[in-house]
Design a protein around this motif. Structure first.
Motif, PDB file in Angstrom:
ATOM      1  N   HIS A   1       1.417   5.870   3.364  1.00 20.79           N
ATOM      2  CA  HIS A   1       2.480   5.767   4.359  1.00 20.79           C
ATOM      3  C   HIS A   1       3.870   6.200   3.908  1.00 20.79           C
ATOM      4  CE1 HIS A   1      -0.123   2.370   6.288  1.00 20.79           C
ATOM      5  NE2 HIS A   1      -0.614   3.565   6.493  1.00 20.79           N
ATOM      6  N   TRP A   2       4.206   6.117   2.626  1.00 18.68           N
ATOM      7  CA  TRP A   2       5.584   6.336   2.170  1.00 18.68           C
ATOM      8  C   TRP A   2       6.127   7.680   2.640  1.00 18.68           C
ATOM      9  CZ3 TRP A   2       9.520   3.581   0.308  1.00 18.68           C
ATOM     10  CH2 TRP A   2      10.538   4.232  -0.367  1.00 18.68           C
TER      11      TRP A   2
ATOM     12  N   TYR B   1      10.281  -2.421   4.916  1.00 18.49           N
ATOM     13  CA  TYR B   1       9.416  -2.579   6.085  1.00 18.49           C
ATOM     14  C   TYR B   1      10.040  -1.961   7.340  1.00 18.49           C
ATOM     15  CZ  TYR B   1       5.757  -4.872   8.849  1.00 18.49           C
ATOM     16  OH  TYR B   1       4.683  -5.124   9.658  1.00 18.49           O
TER      17      TYR B   1
ATOM     18  N   ARG C   1       9.033   1.353   9.255  1.00 17.32           N
ATOM     19  CA  ARG C   1       7.899   1.389  10.168  1.00 17.32           C
ATOM     20  C   ARG C   1       8.317   1.322  11.649  1.00 17.32           C
ATOM     21  NH1 ARG C   1       3.228   1.113   7.678  1.00 17.32           N
ATOM     22  NH2 ARG C   1       3.148   0.470   5.512  1.00 17.32           N
TER      23      ARG C   1
ATOM     24  N   PHE D   1       6.998   0.030  -1.568  1.00 16.71           N
ATOM     25  CA  PHE D   1       5.638   0.076  -1.047  1.00 16.71           C
ATOM     26  C   PHE D   1       4.677  -0.170  -2.202  1.00 16.71           C
ATOM     27  CE2 PHE D   1       5.400   2.323   3.273  1.00 16.71           C
ATOM     28  CZ  PHE D   1       6.610   1.811   3.678  1.00 16.71           C
TER      29      PHE D   1
ATOM     30  N   THR E   1      -0.403   0.925   0.439  1.00 18.86           N
ATOM     31  CA  THR E   1       0.364   1.558   1.520  1.00 18.86           C
ATOM     32  C   THR E   1       1.201   2.738   1.033  1.00 18.86           C
ATOM     33  OG1 THR E   1       2.183  -0.007   1.234  1.00 18.86           O
ATOM     34  CG2 THR E   1       0.489  -0.558   2.876  1.00 18.86           C
TER      35      THR E   1
ATOM     36  N   LYS F   1      -7.933  -6.180  -1.868  1.00 17.66           N
ATOM     37  CA  LYS F   1      -6.706  -5.638  -1.277  1.00 17.66           C
ATOM     38  C   LYS F   1      -5.490  -6.424  -1.758  1.00 17.66           C
ATOM     39  CE  LYS F   1      -8.726  -2.781   1.653  1.00 17.66           C
ATOM     40  NZ  LYS F   1      -8.561  -1.421   1.835  1.00 17.66           N
TER      41      LYS F   1
END
Length: 165
Positions: free
Chosen positions: A68-69, A35, A38, A60, A64, A2
């Protein structure tokens, strides 16, 4: 396997909500960083200050970004009934092995985008270097805020988002 990136090792946090008056039809613009997208509470504070556009410069990563974007940009546009502009750096390739660099290579997801106050993606590019030019229909902000007036229907007697003292 990761990706580990601790922004707090190289970046320091802000201490206030950032908005400014862009003038004309655009009016107030809110600014966050990568960030910050979020945190819906921050975006809602920008909306309370009159933000009709919120800008998130971001980077990002490859874990992620795909997950998530888009989701977070669309969610913030929907939450705040404002245009959301996600400006991401283009993806770069790692330097050749043995090349000296000041910082380790960081692979950015890219995919800059513009999202309408309805949560619709108006424009999006891939991970390469691009420029997006979009005419923002600021009447759409008024339209969605009139048709779905969540900004006026919050229940502070049950819950609230308050600015820090």
């Amino acid at each position: 396997g990761k990706i580990t990136f601790k922004e707090s090792l190289t970046l320091s946090p802000g201490c206030e909500v950032t908005t400014f008056d862009a003038g004309g039809a655009i009016g107030t613009v809110g600014i966050g960083i990568c960030y910050d997208v979020r945190f819906p509470e921050l975006a809602m504070l920008m909306q309370q200050r009159g933000a009709r556009v919120i800008v998130y410069p971001g980077a990002f990563n490859m874990v992620t970004g795909p997950l998530h974007w888009d989701l977070l940009m669309r969610a913030r546009a929907n939450d705040c009934q404002a245009y959301v502009l996600g400006a991401s750096q283009a993806r770069t390739e790692p330097q050749a092995e043995g090349t000296a660099t000041k910082y380790p290579h960081y692979t950015s997801w890219g995919h800059s985008m513009v999202v309408s106050p309805w949560g619709r993606v108006e424009a999006q590019v891939d991970e390469k270097e691009h420029m997006i030019v979009v005419d923002l229909d600021m009447d759409a902000v008024d339209e969605v805020r009139t048709n779905i007036p969540t900004g006026n229907q919050k229940r502070p007697d049950v819950y609230s988002v308050s600015p820090a003292a």
